[in-house]
Design an enzyme around this catalytic site. Sequence first.
Site, short mmCIF file in Angstrom:
data_model
loop_
_atom_site.label_atom_id
_atom_site.label_comp_id
_atom_site.label_asym_id
_atom_site.label_seq_id
_atom_site.Cartn_x
_atom_site.Cartn_y
_atom_site.Cartn_z
N SER A 46 52.86 51.41 36.24
CA SER A 46 52.24 50.51 37.13
C SER A 46 50.76 50.64 37.21
CB SER A 46 52.96 50.84 38.45
OG SER A 46 52.74 49.72 39.37
N PRO A 47 50.01 49.47 37.59
CA PRO A 47 48.43 49.76 37.78
C PRO A 47 48.26 50.82 38.85
CG PRO A 47 49.17 47.55 37.63
CD PRO A 47 50.50 48.33 37.79
N CYS A 49 44.98 52.73 40.46
CA CYS A 49 43.52 53.01 40.47
C CYS A 49 43.14 54.54 40.39
CB CYS A 49 42.85 52.47 41.92
SG CYS A 49 42.94 50.97 42.27
N ALA A 81 43.84 48.24 38.52
CA ALA A 81 43.24 46.94 38.80
C ALA A 81 41.74 46.91 38.23
CB ALA A 81 43.45 46.94 40.45
N GLN A 123 45.49 44.34 34.21
CA GLN A 123 45.82 43.88 35.78
C GLN A 123 44.34 43.38 36.09
OE1 GLN A 123 46.46 45.61 39.63
NE2 GLN A 123 48.38 44.84 39.59
N TYR A 206 44.42 41.75 49.02
CA TYR A 206 43.32 41.52 48.20
C TYR A 206 43.25 40.18 48.05
CZ TYR A 206 43.65 46.70 46.99
OH TYR A 206 43.85 47.80 47.21
N ARG A 254 51.42 39.78 40.24
CA ARG A 254 51.90 40.73 41.15
C ARG A 254 51.80 40.19 42.57
NH1 ARG A 254 51.06 47.21 41.70
NH2 ARG A 254 53.13 47.10 40.32
N LEU A 325 58.79 53.73 44.98
CA LEU A 325 59.53 54.87 45.11
C LEU A 325 60.74 55.19 43.96
CD1 LEU A 325 59.48 55.80 48.76
CD2 LEU A 325 57.96 56.62 46.97
N ARG A 348 53.56 56.57 40.95
CA ARG A 348 53.31 57.93 41.40
C ARG A 348 54.28 59.00 40.35
NH1 ARG A 348 52.78 55.43 46.37
NH2 ARG A 348 50.70 55.92 47.42
#
Length: 383
Positions: A46-47, A49, A81, A123, A206, A254, A325, A348
């Site tokens: 997953s993207p 940052c 991102a 992304q 965003y 997304r 999660l 994560r």
Amino acid sequence: MSNKTVQSKCPTDMCRADHDRNAPEIDLLSPLTIRGVTMRNRIAVSPMCQYCCEDGFADDWHLVHLGSRAVGGAGLVFTEATAVTAQGRISPGDLGLWKDEHIEPLSRIAKFIHRMDSVAGIQLAHAGRKGSCAQPWVDRGRFLTPDEGGWTVVAPSAIPFHSEDPAPQELDVAGIKQIISDFVAATKRALKAGFKVIEVHAAHGYLLHSFLSPISNQRTDNYGGSLENRMRLLVELVTEVRKTIPEDMPLFVRISATDWVDGGWDIEQSVELSRVLKDLGVDLIDASTGGTVPQATIPVGPGYQVQFAARIRKDCSIMTGAVGLITEANQANDVVISGSADLVLVARQMLREPYFALHAEQELNQEMSWPLQYGYAVRRRSR
């Protein structure tokens, strides 16, 4: 023997994934073909940052960070991102693609990911009113003034994300059209860099999400008010991006499926949006949640967002990606086997465990597909 080669594969199948979504043979480790791109499994990075760029440039950190997850067996590896304008960054450390000079270091990363038999995705994003923040480890990511290296942020309405922050600049119609042009220009650069999947970031409060949510969008023109109007920017933007990329290139969006706040964006509106996006040529909805308000009651727990991917997939007959999660191989496998989603995006846990996908092969009783450079040694040691 199953091993990754040191050369990238070039799938030629032009069709979208076409299978019985309830077929028992489809699991986490099954290949997934979307248009002309085939992912070796249904595990995506997953993207995430990293907040460590200078002037938007990817560097060796990004090469190693993303490359190691490709070495670790993920079928799809997304950049963080990536801002389409300097003003569209979350922080001064964000990755960017607003000028041609950004292409070369990103191209190096995409090439390495493909060499590892993974698919490189990017992304594209604009932070909107949640931009101009310090890196999260600096003063908890507080708002930066122009004197501190920050900038004026923009939004659908002059409503700040935090009440104590300055009000954002409300975009006029010319500014909205420029945002669309910025996404298209960044898309063209992403193509030159060699990415094989484009994802438009319309989640987490965003800019694009802030147009969707009635909490942050209180406009009275054609870009505010009704659901159709609040979707208008994203619809126009996706239309232009889809026209810009090749027919055989997958396009993801997304979204935040809910704001988790009464009177905000919710799953019902997300279903309507997803139907529209499908008709525009979007191939997969990456279903996350939240981000419109700083304080929301969110029932965080293992797989807590999977339900939204499942609902959109069922009601809209569109492929979805599940997040939230997801930390174990069997858990991720259940998401796919149950028909809740076609792709599992892991964040994560990928930081804790870069070789999550290789370990998933082991846990799901499949031979581990080590890169050739590692595999010969690993197998010899095990004999």
